[in-house]
Design a protein around this motif. Structure first.
Motif, PDB file in Angstrom:
ATOM      1  N   ILE A  74      38.453  61.113 -37.795  1.00 54.29           N
ATOM      2  CA  ILE A  74      39.485  61.179 -38.834  1.00 54.29           C
ATOM      3  C   ILE A  74      39.022  60.319 -39.998  1.00 54.29           C
ATOM      4  O   ILE A  74      38.823  59.108 -39.862  1.00 54.29           O
ATOM      5  CB  ILE A  74      40.845  60.669 -38.316  1.00 54.29           C
ATOM      6  CG1 ILE A  74      41.304  61.480 -37.103  1.00 54.29           C
ATOM      7  CG2 ILE A  74      41.899  60.751 -39.421  1.00 54.29           C
ATOM      8  CD1 ILE A  74      42.597  60.988 -36.468  1.00 54.29           C
ATOM      9  N   ASN A 128      40.569  65.433 -42.154  1.00 52.44           N
ATOM     10  CA  ASN A 128      40.808  64.599 -43.331  1.00 52.44           C
ATOM     11  C   ASN A 128      42.286  64.240 -43.436  1.00 52.44           C
ATOM     12  O   ASN A 128      43.148  65.123 -43.466  1.00 52.44           O
ATOM     13  CB  ASN A 128      40.366  65.363 -44.583  1.00 52.44           C
ATOM     14  CG  ASN A 128      40.625  64.594 -45.855  1.00 52.44           C
ATOM     15  OD1 ASN A 128      40.138  63.481 -46.018  1.00 52.44           O
ATOM     16  ND2 ASN A 128      41.392  65.178 -46.765  1.00 52.44           N
ATOM     17  N   SER A 129      42.599  62.943 -43.495  1.00 45.49           N
ATOM     18  CA  SER A 129      44.002  62.508 -43.534  1.00 45.49           C
ATOM     19  C   SER A 129      44.568  62.417 -44.941  1.00 45.49           C
ATOM     20  O   SER A 129      45.770  62.245 -45.109  1.00 45.49           O
ATOM     21  CB  SER A 129      44.144  61.139 -42.859  1.00 45.49           C
ATOM     22  OG  SER A 129      43.592  60.118 -43.682  1.00 45.49           O
ATOM     23  N   ASN A 130      43.704  62.491 -45.949  1.00 39.03           N
ATOM     24  CA  ASN A 130      44.140  62.347 -47.341  1.00 39.03           C
ATOM     25  C   ASN A 130      44.850  61.007 -47.560  1.00 39.03           C
ATOM     26  O   ASN A 130      45.781  60.909 -48.350  1.00 39.03           O
ATOM     27  CB  ASN A 130      45.047  63.510 -47.757  1.00 39.03           C
ATOM     28  CG  ASN A 130      45.064  63.700 -49.273  1.00 39.03           C
ATOM     29  OD1 ASN A 130      44.086  63.430 -49.955  1.00 39.03           O
ATOM     30  ND2 ASN A 130      46.205  64.140 -49.804  1.00 39.03           N
ATOM     31  N   GLN A 154      46.960  59.460 -45.810  1.00 41.29           N
ATOM     32  CA  GLN A 154      48.389  59.461 -45.500  1.00 41.29           C
ATOM     33  C   GLN A 154      48.648  59.092 -44.035  1.00 41.29           C
ATOM     34  O   GLN A 154      47.997  59.612 -43.127  1.00 41.29           O
ATOM     35  CB  GLN A 154      48.998  60.833 -45.810  1.00 41.29           C
ATOM     36  CG  GLN A 154      48.950  61.182 -47.290  1.00 41.29           C
ATOM     37  CD  GLN A 154      49.470  62.569 -47.593  1.00 41.29           C
ATOM     38  OE1 GLN A 154      49.804  63.326 -46.692  1.00 41.29           O
ATOM     39  NE2 GLN A 154      49.532  62.904 -48.869  1.00 41.29           N
ATOM     40  N   GLU A 214      51.278  59.747 -42.071  1.00 43.76           N
ATOM     41  CA  GLU A 214      51.768  60.855 -41.243  1.00 43.76           C
ATOM     42  C   GLU A 214      50.624  61.753 -40.789  1.00 43.76           C
ATOM     43  O   GLU A 214      50.643  62.283 -39.676  1.00 43.76           O
ATOM     44  CB  GLU A 214      52.815  61.665 -42.002  1.00 43.76           C
ATOM     45  CG  GLU A 214      54.140  60.938 -42.192  1.00 43.76           C
ATOM     46  CD  GLU A 214      55.206  61.815 -42.835  1.00 43.76           C
ATOM     47  OE1 GLU A 214      54.879  62.972 -43.197  1.00 43.76           O
ATOM     48  OE2 GLU A 214      56.351  61.355 -42.974  1.00 43.76           O
ATOM     49  N   ASN A 215      49.644  61.937 -41.647  1.00 47.54           N
ATOM     50  CA  ASN A 215      48.484  62.751 -41.270  1.00 47.54           C
ATOM     51  C   ASN A 215      47.651  62.064 -40.194  1.00 47.54           C
ATOM     52  O   ASN A 215      47.126  62.718 -39.291  1.00 47.54           O
ATOM     53  CB  ASN A 215      47.617  63.041 -42.494  1.00 47.54           C
ATOM     54  CG  ASN A 215      48.228  64.084 -43.409  1.00 47.54           C
ATOM     55  OD1 ASN A 215      49.119  64.829 -42.995  1.00 47.54           O
ATOM     56  ND2 ASN A 215      47.760  64.141 -44.643  1.00 47.54           N
ATOM     57  N   ASP A 216      47.498  60.750 -40.283  1.00 49.48           N
ATOM     58  CA  ASP A 216      46.771  60.020 -39.233  1.00 49.48           C
ATOM     59  C   ASP A 216      47.408  60.280 -37.866  1.00 49.48           C
ATOM     60  O   ASP A 216      46.718  60.570 -36.879  1.00 49.48           O
ATOM     61  CB  ASP A 216      46.761  58.518 -39.527  1.00 49.48           C
ATOM     62  CG  ASP A 216      45.634  58.103 -40.458  1.00 49.48           C
ATOM     63  OD1 ASP A 216      44.638  58.846 -40.559  1.00 49.48           O
ATOM     64  OD2 ASP A 216      45.747  57.029 -41.083  1.00 49.48           O
ATOM     65  N   ALA A 218      49.494  62.776 -36.980  1.00 47.31           N
ATOM     66  CA  ALA A 218      49.413  64.194 -36.614  1.00 47.31           C
ATOM     67  C   ALA A 218      48.005  64.588 -36.187  1.00 47.31           C
ATOM     68  O   ALA A 218      47.823  65.372 -35.246  1.00 47.31           O
ATOM     69  CB  ALA A 218      49.877  65.065 -37.789  1.00 47.31           C
ATOM     70  N   LEU A 219      47.000  64.033 -36.854  1.00 47.21           N
ATOM     71  CA  LEU A 219      45.619  64.403 -36.543  1.00 47.21           C
ATOM     72  C   LEU A 219      45.152  63.800 -35.223  1.00 47.21           C
ATOM     73  O   LEU A 219      44.313  64.390 -34.525  1.00 47.21           O
ATOM     74  CB  LEU A 219      44.690  63.976 -37.686  1.00 47.21           C
ATOM     75  CG  LEU A 219      44.889  64.765 -38.992  1.00 47.21           C
ATOM     76  CD1 LEU A 219      44.067  64.167 -40.121  1.00 47.21           C
ATOM     77  CD2 LEU A 219      44.541  66.244 -38.799  1.00 47.21           C
TER      78      LEU A 219
END
Length: 337
Positions: free
Chosen positions: A67, A98-100, A102, A104-106, A108-109
């Motif tokens: 990530i 790619n978390s951009n 963020q 929440e993305n971390d 979710a990923l």
């Protein structure tokens, strides 16, 4: 149609289990001549192993996950490339997401990679995760697979880590400017994550060592992206400074853009040192001095630790701090000359 082990076995006149043993280089009671024949048949038929079926038997997916916070950042894309090379050389596939930057993305990923049955995870937390680190740490402590933090680490989390001494890197950069006679030094910093704060600390440490008063007006914040470096540059160029330390290369690109807009030059009008040493090959007309973080060393150390954890060769956690180095080119003017 996809070629199967049964197709090879039929043509070689052996059982499918024998073909499987031979292609996996495992012991079996067949002659070397027959082994070579089986492998040649597989090659002639353009056979490729079914990794999903293999993982059901071996209980191994031979897959890691990575990530990264910003795939457009040259440092992170280069790091991803080197980790993937390490994985491939050891027979592993790497899933890159790619978390951009963020939080929440971390989260979710991490779940996404677990759903793909990865055996281990490399994580570079996003900038937002620094603001939500308590929640992310709780998530990491519950992961059912080994993981390692890269580049951006949490000091309060006991886990495997590989990172660079960011404060020292910034310190030697600003010290170089000071040793060349500069006393009015601006800084484009980012305190949105711990690395940025450490680099700002290194800037302040060097100034204090040389007994230079800290002028907070000469410190402008950015977000590690090019546009913020451009905006910060337009602000800094209004101030009475002779040099600028920029805490990452992407912001340095933006700053250089602002310099050119004012018809100024480096180093005649402004001396500049950047951080990461990734953009030098792509610059025209600027021999940019920069702090180098060796992504090859970072990737090798990280892969070795995660790989050995998955192979159960080591049980101890390692906190590995690597030293950055100053690459001196021609972007700093000697004020003593």
């Amino acid at each position: 149609m996809k070629v199967t082990i049964k197709d090879i076995a039929k043509k070689a006149g052996v059982s499918p289990s024998t073909v499987s043993l031979v292609l996996n280089n495992r012991p079996c009671r067949v002659s070397q001549q027959k082994r070579d024949e089986i492998k040649q048949i597989a090659k002639d038929l353009n056979y490729t192993a079914n990794q999903i079926a293999r993982s059901l038997v071996t209980k191994q997916t031979k897959t890691f996950g990575l990530i990264i916070p910003d795939i457009e950042n040259i440092f992170f894309s280069s790091l991803a490339k080197h980790i993937e090379l390490q994985c491939r050389s050891h027979g592993y596939t790497l899933i890159i997401v790619n978390s951009n930057d963020q939080f929440e993305n971390d989260i979710a990923l991490l779940d996404l990679l677990l759903s793909r049955s990865v055996e281990g995870i490399f994580l570079i937390p996003g900038s937002e995760s620094w603001q939500n680190k308590t929640e992310l740490i709780k998530k990491l402590q519950l992961l059912p697979v080994p993981y390692i933090l890269l580049d951006r680490v949490f000091s309060e989390l006991s886990c495997d880590k590989v990172w660079f001494d960011n404060e020292y890197g910034a310190y030697i950069a600003v010290k170089h400017l000071l040793e060349n006679g500069h006393r009015k030094i601006g800084c484009i910093a980012s305190s949105s994550f711990v690395n940025g704060q450490f680099r700002l600390n290194g800037y302040l440490r060097a100034l204090k060592e040389f007994n230079i008063p800290i002028n907070q007006n000469n410190i402008v914040t950015g977000d590690y992206k090019k546009e913020s470096g451009y905006v910060a540059g337009k602000e800094l160029l209004k101030k009475d400074i002779t040099a600028v330390f920029i805490t990452n290369d992407m912001m340095a690109l933006g700053f250089i853009h602002s310099i050119y807009e004012q018809n100024k030059t480096i180093p005649n009008d402004y001396s500049v040192i950047s951080y990461d040493n990734t953009i030098y090959p792509y610059l025209f007309g600027v021999e940019l001095s920069s702090i180098k973080q060796d992504v090859k060393k970072l990737s090798e150390a990280a892969f070795k630790q995660l790989y050995e954890k998955t192979q159960k060769k080591v049980n101890v956690q390692k906190d590995i701090c690597l030293q950055p180095e100053l690459i001196i080119r021609k972007s700093v003017r000697n004020m003593h000359a």
